[in-house]
Design a protein around this motif. Structure first.
Motif, PDB file in Angstrom:
ATOM      1  N   ALA A 545       0.849  -1.191   0.000  1.00  0.00           N
ATOM      2  CA  ALA A 545       0.000   0.000   0.000  1.00  0.00           C
ATOM      3  C   ALA A 545       0.884   1.239   0.000  1.00  0.00           C
ATOM      4  O   ALA A 545       1.987   1.232   0.555  1.00  0.00           O
ATOM      5  N   THR A 824     -11.739  -3.094   0.934  1.00  0.00           N
ATOM      6  CA  THR A 824     -10.974  -3.473  -0.251  1.00  0.00           C
ATOM      7  C   THR A 824     -11.864  -4.116  -1.305  1.00  0.00           C
ATOM      8  O   THR A 824     -11.638  -3.951  -2.502  1.00  0.00           O
ATOM      9  N   GLY A 827     -13.860  -1.182  -2.802  1.00  0.00           N
ATOM     10  CA  GLY A 827     -13.062  -0.053  -3.267  1.00  0.00           C
ATOM     11  C   GLY A 827     -13.456   1.264  -2.648  1.00  0.00           C
ATOM     12  O   GLY A 827     -13.532   2.290  -3.330  1.00  0.00           O
ATOM     13  N   ASN A 847      -8.649   0.497  -3.234  1.00  0.00           N
ATOM     14  CA  ASN A 847      -8.719  -0.934  -2.930  1.00  0.00           C
ATOM     15  C   ASN A 847      -7.673  -1.384  -1.926  1.00  0.00           C
ATOM     16  O   ASN A 847      -7.588  -2.571  -1.616  1.00  0.00           O
ATOM     17  N   THR A 848      -6.847  -0.463  -1.430  1.00  0.00           N
ATOM     18  CA  THR A 848      -5.727  -0.858  -0.584  1.00  0.00           C
ATOM     19  C   THR A 848      -5.781  -0.084   0.734  1.00  0.00           C
ATOM     20  O   THR A 848      -6.619   0.788   0.925  1.00  0.00           O
ATOM     21  N   THR A 865      -4.107   6.534  -1.497  1.00  0.00           N
ATOM     22  CA  THR A 865      -4.517   5.138  -1.538  1.00  0.00           C
ATOM     23  C   THR A 865      -4.250   4.645  -2.947  1.00  0.00           C
ATOM     24  O   THR A 865      -3.573   5.326  -3.729  1.00  0.00           O
ATOM     25  N   LYS A 868      -6.297  -1.581  -7.279  1.00  0.00           N
ATOM     26  CA  LYS A 868      -5.547  -2.833  -7.450  1.00  0.00           C
ATOM     27  C   LYS A 868      -4.872  -2.908  -8.816  1.00  0.00           C
ATOM     28  O   LYS A 868      -3.991  -3.743  -9.035  1.00  0.00           O
TER      29      LYS A 868
END
Length: 878
Positions: A545, A824, A827, A847-848, A865, A868
């Motif tokens: 991340a 995650t 999203g 997503n992270t 952030t 993916k």
């Protein structure tokens, strides 16, 4: 400076020193304006106009800006030093003209022309002589007086000629006005100006006349980095009648374009204005939109071609031939046969990145499926990808959009495109186009912006041309073009200028005279607004991340991240990638920073399974690193600075062993930790209570190890911690006896591990099994079953989220607590403040895991952030 001269001249217009004999010949004041005027402002009562301006919130928003407060004090000085009451002003109830002219190649100045009765001037002559140093110069049978006041930095020249006061800081402009009067060929002989001059509504506060060609020369000095070559060919003159109020400025009038000359607006003749809906796809961080509406696009394009032929640079035949040879189809067929009634470009906020990453071309389509069929010839067939269920197509175009549609589209080259809401949207940067998709799907567009909707209700519903700007985003664009004085003003007064929230210039074309409106919306409340600042595309998907690290030179934050190809990226505050470095494997855990050389320069410390790395700011390996491990590492490296002397220790687990390295990359002698009972899979942590050090770690079976500096067992804990993702935190008391370590177990119970080895457990209300837990700023922060619980001594937050949540973070910035919650799978990233409110504009897409910090040290937090797919997103709340 532009502003300084303007306000000084406004103040000087309130007086003149009468030392000339009375002139019996009277001329209209407009006749004295030299014909090279770029802008002319006409008012029928100067004092009333100024009074109306000063009363508005618009003026109050800027009167504290550096320089303008000085202008205000100059006005006060002039009034007090020259007048006993306002009725003594020579310009009371008098018409006056203010005109802007280029004076030489590098500067522009102002001229004021007004009819003044000579007998009004002598009343203040004696006062003027006491406050100004006067000198005379003869010019064409009249005397020009030069007045100076060094203490207040007021210098100007004036004359009283043919019944007119002529005044300017530039003596040459006063001379030009005298010659203009003697030549008797006034600006009203200009056909376009004359037509507009007759239509002006002189009951309004002011009338403004703008000459496009000469105004372009002025703008080149204000914003030298921008391209202004298109402006002279837009139209000839615009006249706007001004009305001032607290909440808005309204300018309405007409634009003249000679139909025998190449003028852009003439492309829209006989094409009815359209209702524009760009707000449905424009992100909330939109800075500028240039939108156009044409009922019949082919007819508009024929007008555009006629404009190009008049201009003498019509190369469409050559472009069409080259396009047909390349794609086996015509430009009309592939690029425009599917276009409906709306098209244009929009620019989103930029953080000093190249504009093409922030420039989007948009075209409304009559039929999305038909569009794909027509565009098929220019597609790179194997490059289409799906992002959040929306197809992103890569074209084989280079500069064909600008060649076909005009220079407005020059920043959209080699574009990708998407189709959403019946709009085809092109952009050159894949990360930017995905960011626009995120905003569209997250309903973060102008159509959901309450202030925008209120603003657009006050503008005409249909337009041929609409230029829209939104602050503070537009200020970020302007800053890239302004001269040094302009940049300084923006830097020192962003909040004041941002209160001029929205601008719109609207035109409806009707033969040579077009209806023109300019609206400016003022809003005293600068509302916090979350928006994407930038997006950075990595070469592949993410491994770690994104996290924030400190630039030891600027003290600003930068973003560091690794992708699945094991490449590390350092990203600047503006989203530009500073460097990339490929290493041997995936980074385990977070990257730390340390000052190994005790010189206030920070290095990056991290490990993979095979090696311990220390990199300098430029991504180079520090001497003695990387260090190879004999066995694979099973935990992230911990960086300890026991006595705050920067004699660092790097502690890392390799299976059941806990290794200790010096900052020279050597194993520390005297480290006595032998072996854990199972694999150590969490980073060691160092705490100090009283004068004692405590090093704490756990293994995969839940055994807890509390050690001293030498790695020896300091406290024996006869308790096995059930499987949990959570760290162990220190709750520091006044003594060792009332200090404790806290964490949670898989049953959702709060564990207290005392420094004598005893362990207590406490049930927490409304917390399910396997919660996420953080001890933050004397608060227990838990996330379980999509519920956030923040439990402090005096404050409690309990809230539930609709999304399936699996990330919990806590931050303390500017003495404010923030709680980050992530999903995650969906999203989404939420940010909650200390009052338990989700910040305006959240959730954002991601997503992270994420990080939060004041990246550019402007007092506003930014959140980073990622998706993916390998895109880093930076969001800010203004």
């Amino acid at each position: 400076m532009f502003g300084k001269k303007l306000f000084t001249l406004l103040s000087l217009s309130l007086f003149v020193i009468a030392c000339e004999p009375e002139q019996k010949e009277i001329s209209e004041a407009i006749n004295a304006v030299p014909v090279n005027a770029a802008v002319i402002v006409e008012t029928q009562d100067l004092q009333k106009t100024l009074s109306n301006i000063y009363k508005t919130n618009f003026w109050r928003a800027i009167d504290s800006i550096e320089g303008i407060s000085e202008f205000q004090s100059q006005i006060n000085f002039l009034n007090s030093s020259l007048f006993t009451d306002s009725s003594s002003s020579p310009l009371a109830n008098q018409q006056a003209f203010f005109s802007i002219h280029m004076s030489g190649a590098e500067r522009f100045d102002f001229l004021i022309s007004s009819p003044v009765d000579a007998d009004k001037l002598s009343a203040i002559e004696s006062k003027a002589k006491n406050n100004f140093t006067l000198s005379n110069r003869n010019y064409e049978s009249t005397v020009i007086v030069e007045a100076k006041n060094a203490a207040n930095n007021i210098n100007f020249s004036y004359t009283y000629y043919k019944g007119l006061l002529l005044l300017s800081p530039n003596t040459g402009l006063v001379q030009d006005a005298i010659r203009q009067l003697n030549a008797d060929i006034p600006i009203t002989t200009d056909e376009g100006f004359a037509k507009l001059y007759k239509t002006a509504n002189r009951k309004d506060d002011a009338n403004i006349y703008v000459n496009y060609e000469r105004f372009a020369d002025v703008l080149k000095k204000v914003a030298p980095s921008a391209q202004w070559s298109w402006l002279p060919n837009t139209a000839d003159w615009t006249e706007l009648d001004a009305q001032f109020s607290n909440e808005s400025l309204l300018f309405t009038g007409l634009t003249y374009a000679n139909d025998s000359l190449p003028r852009i607006v003439n492309s829209f003749i006989k094409n009815a204005p359209q209702k524009l809906n760009f707000q449905q796809i424009a992100p909330n961080n939109t800075a500028v939109v240039i939108a156009m509406g044409a009922e019949n696009f082919p007819q508009y394009y024929r007008g555009l071609s006629a404009y190009r032929k008049l201009l003498g640079n019509d190369k469409s035949e050559n472009h069409n031939t080259a396009f047909t040879e390349k794609y086996d189809t015509s430009t009309d067929e592939a690029l425009s046969s599917w276009i409906d009634n709306e098209f244009g470009v929009l620019l989103t906020e930029t953080a000093d990145k190249e504009l093409n990453a922030n420039s989007f071309a948009f075209f409304k389509t009559r039929d999305p499926q038909l569009t794909l069929e027509k565009i098929d010839a220019i597609l790179q067939k194997d490059a289409t990808e799906t992002y959040r269920d929306i197809s992103i197509y890569k074209t084989t175009l280079t500069h064909e959009l600008s060649s076909y549609f005009g220079r407005l589209y020059k920043d959209v080259s080699s574009p990708y495109f998407i189709i959403i809401n019946d709009y085809v949207i092109y952009n050159s940067d894949q990360a930017s186009i995905k960011g626009l998709i995120n905003d569209y799907l997250g309903e973060k567009t102008l159509s959901t912006n309450e202030l925008f909707n209120k603003f657009i209700e006050e503008t005409p519903s249909r337009s041929n041309i609409l230029v829209f700007a939104k602050n503070p985003e537009a200020l970020s664009i302007a800053n890239t073009f302004l001269n040094s004085d302009g940049k300084k003003i923006l830097k020192n007064s962003p909040e004041s200028l941002s209160k001029y929230k929205m601008w719109a210039l609207q035109m409806s074309i009707d033969k040579e005279l077009s209806y023109t409106n300019l609206y400016v919306q003022y809003n005293t409340e600068v509302k916090a607004e979350t928006k994407q600042v930038w997006a950075a595309q990595l070469d592949t998907t993410l491994n770690t991340a994104p996290q924030l690290v400190t630039n030891h030179y600027t003290k600003k934050k930068e973003v560091i991240v690794q992708d699945d190809a094991n490449t590390i990226y350092l990203i600047a505050p503006d989203g530009n990638i500073l460097w990339k470095k490929k290493i041997d494997g995936a980074i385990i855990g977070k990257i730390k920073q340390a000052d190994l050389y005790k010189n206030n320069k920070l290095q990056y410390v991290f490990n993979t399974a095979k090696k311990l790395y220390v990199l300098d700011r430029n991504g180079n390996d520090v001497e003695n690193f990387p260090v190879d491990f004999k066995n694979d590492a099973t935990s992230p490296v911990a960086v300890f600075d026991y006595d705050n002397t920067r004699n660092y220790r790097f502690v890392i687990a390799c299976g059941k062993k806990l290794l200790n390295y010096s900052k020279e990359g050597k194993e520390v002698k005297g480290w006595e930790f032998k072996k854990a009972k199972a694999t150590i899979d969490k980073p060691a942590r160092h705490f100090v209570v009283g004068s004692k050090d405590f090093i704490l770690t756990t293994d995969s079976e839940g055994h807890i190890y509390i050690l001293n500096r030498r790695g020896e067992e300091r406290i024996e804990v006869d308790y096995k911690l059930s499987s949990t993702k959570n760290d162990i935190y220190l709750v520091k008391g006044t003594t060792i006896g009332n200090s404790r370590f806290v964490t949670t177990n898989k049953h959702g119970e709060m564990l207290s591990i005392f420094l004598d080895g005893k362990v207590d457990s406490t049930t927490i209300d409304d917390v399910a099994n396997n919660p996420l837990f953080i001890y933050h700023n004397n608060r227990n922060v838990l996330l379980s079953d999509n519920k956030l619980s923040v439990l402090g001594e005096t404050d409690v937050i309990r809230m539930k989220f609709d999304s399936k949540t699996d990330i919990l973070k806590a931050f303390l910035l500017n003495n404010e607590n923030y709680y980050g919650i992530g999903s995650t799978s969906e999203g989404k990233v939420y940010l909650v403040n200390n009052s338990g409110d989700i910040l305006e504009g959240f959730p954002v897409f991601g997503n992270t895991a994420f990080d939060l910090g004041d990246i550019d040290n402007n007092g506003t937090p930014e959140l980073v952030t990622a998706g993916k797919e390998g895109i880093i997103y930076c969001y800010t709340t203004e």
